[in-house]
Design an enzyme around this catalytic site. Sequence first.
Site, mmCIF file in Angstrom:
data_model
loop_
_atom_site.group_PDB
_atom_site.id
_atom_site.type_symbol
_atom_site.label_atom_id
_atom_site.label_comp_id
_atom_site.label_asym_id
_atom_site.label_seq_id
_atom_site.Cartn_x
_atom_site.Cartn_y
_atom_site.Cartn_z
ATOM 1 N N TYR A 189 -31.382 64.747 138.296
ATOM 2 C CA TYR A 189 -32.130 65.845 137.645
ATOM 3 C C TYR A 189 -33.445 66.043 138.377
ATOM 4 O O TYR A 189 -34.125 65.067 138.726
ATOM 5 C CB TYR A 189 -32.408 65.479 136.187
ATOM 6 C CG TYR A 189 -33.370 66.412 135.476
ATOM 7 C CD1 TYR A 189 -32.899 67.460 134.685
ATOM 8 C CD2 TYR A 189 -34.750 66.238 135.585
ATOM 9 C CE1 TYR A 189 -33.781 68.311 134.029
ATOM 10 C CE2 TYR A 189 -35.637 67.092 134.941
ATOM 11 C CZ TYR A 189 -35.144 68.125 134.160
ATOM 12 O OH TYR A 189 -36.018 68.972 133.527
ATOM 13 N N GLU A 246 -35.414 74.327 137.308
ATOM 14 C CA GLU A 246 -34.728 73.076 136.955
ATOM 15 C C GLU A 246 -33.329 73.055 137.556
ATOM 16 O O GLU A 246 -32.607 74.057 137.490
ATOM 17 C CB GLU A 246 -34.640 72.953 135.428
ATOM 18 C CG GLU A 246 -33.872 71.728 134.949
ATOM 19 C CD GLU A 246 -33.723 71.731 133.432
ATOM 20 O OE1 GLU A 246 -34.722 71.482 132.729
ATOM 21 O OE2 GLU A 246 -32.598 71.998 132.946
#
Length: 389
Positions: free
Chosen positions: A107, A195
């Site tokens: 991530y 993101e």
Amino acid sequence: MKLMEYQGKDLFRRVGIPTPNGVYATDPKEVSSYVAAHPGSWVLKSQVMMGGRGKAGGIKFADDAQQGEAFARELIGKVLKSVQNPDGEEVRSLLVEEKVDIASEAYVSITIDRAARKPVVIVTSQGGMDVEEVAETHPDAISKYWIDPAIGYSPFMGRLLAFRAKLPAGYRKAFPSILGALYALFMDYGANLVEINPLVLTKDGRVIASDAKVELDDNALYKHPDVAEWNQRSPADEDQAAAVAIGLGMSNYARLGGTIGVIANGAGLGMGTMDAIRNAGGEAANFLDIGGGAQAELVKKSYDLVTGDPKVKAMFINIFGGITRGDQVAKGIVEALKGGDVREVPLVVRLTGTNAEEGRRILDEAGFVPVETMDEGAARAVALANGTK
């Protein structure tokens, strides 16, 4: 302005972040035609704003054109519901992408740390579904780095984060350049958030952005007019479409469950207004953030939109004048009520700040008596909605 995944990946490709091969589709026949022309295994991903679409059944896998078309028919038109959006969101389009063999999921995101007044990069090797729980269960697995905008990004930051976050070795060559591209996107497009979850390491050694979440600051859209046009053609729901139609951003209007319509300038003042209404025993029916510098015409359109909600029994306009001028707000209100085709409801107005005195004069001449404070206005709006005053 929040982007859907396919739009976010469009921006990723512009700055050089690798993404899976695929196509955007709004019709099942488009899916079957594409899969037939590109034999292999494909994933059909519902294009919605809400999170948790996988758990909600919004992602399907297809190995041939017939299966692809069948799953597309199942998904398009379906209303997905999740913890993040219990009311659900209708699927109107799909992103058809190559199915990748995943070796590892990480991530990475960049957002603004308002306390530090700098962009902060957040990285963990524990990406994928339920990444939200990592902060609670394994906070030591999250690494952060604050980038000074005056200096900018350097590849050593990416290398440092890759080691700190204990990314598998396969990530480390590509990660600094991907993070650099993500930072360039963040700065150039005026993003609030970029993101990638998951940032996938494939079994054949590629590092690919398998998903994309991008939220842009509406005030920066002028820098990229082609991206600003997305705002016009792809609102995710009726409220967003209504806001865009009158010239506001997608997130400037939302319907709620109460009986009092709310117009304020700024999300913070709007939330404070709704808290004041709740403290006075009422509940907002909707909320419209008129933004900064609104002119009379926009105020009129906003009034029409808010009072168009049949649940609204009273309305509270709460304006703190800075860029937005009190006289322009007052003119907009008066113009809105002159039209004859608007639904009139009991109205409470609080104006303070720039040109507030002129605004009050305009309202006085039109027969309105503005209140002095937010709490006073909230209490009066609640009483009017309840028919007790």
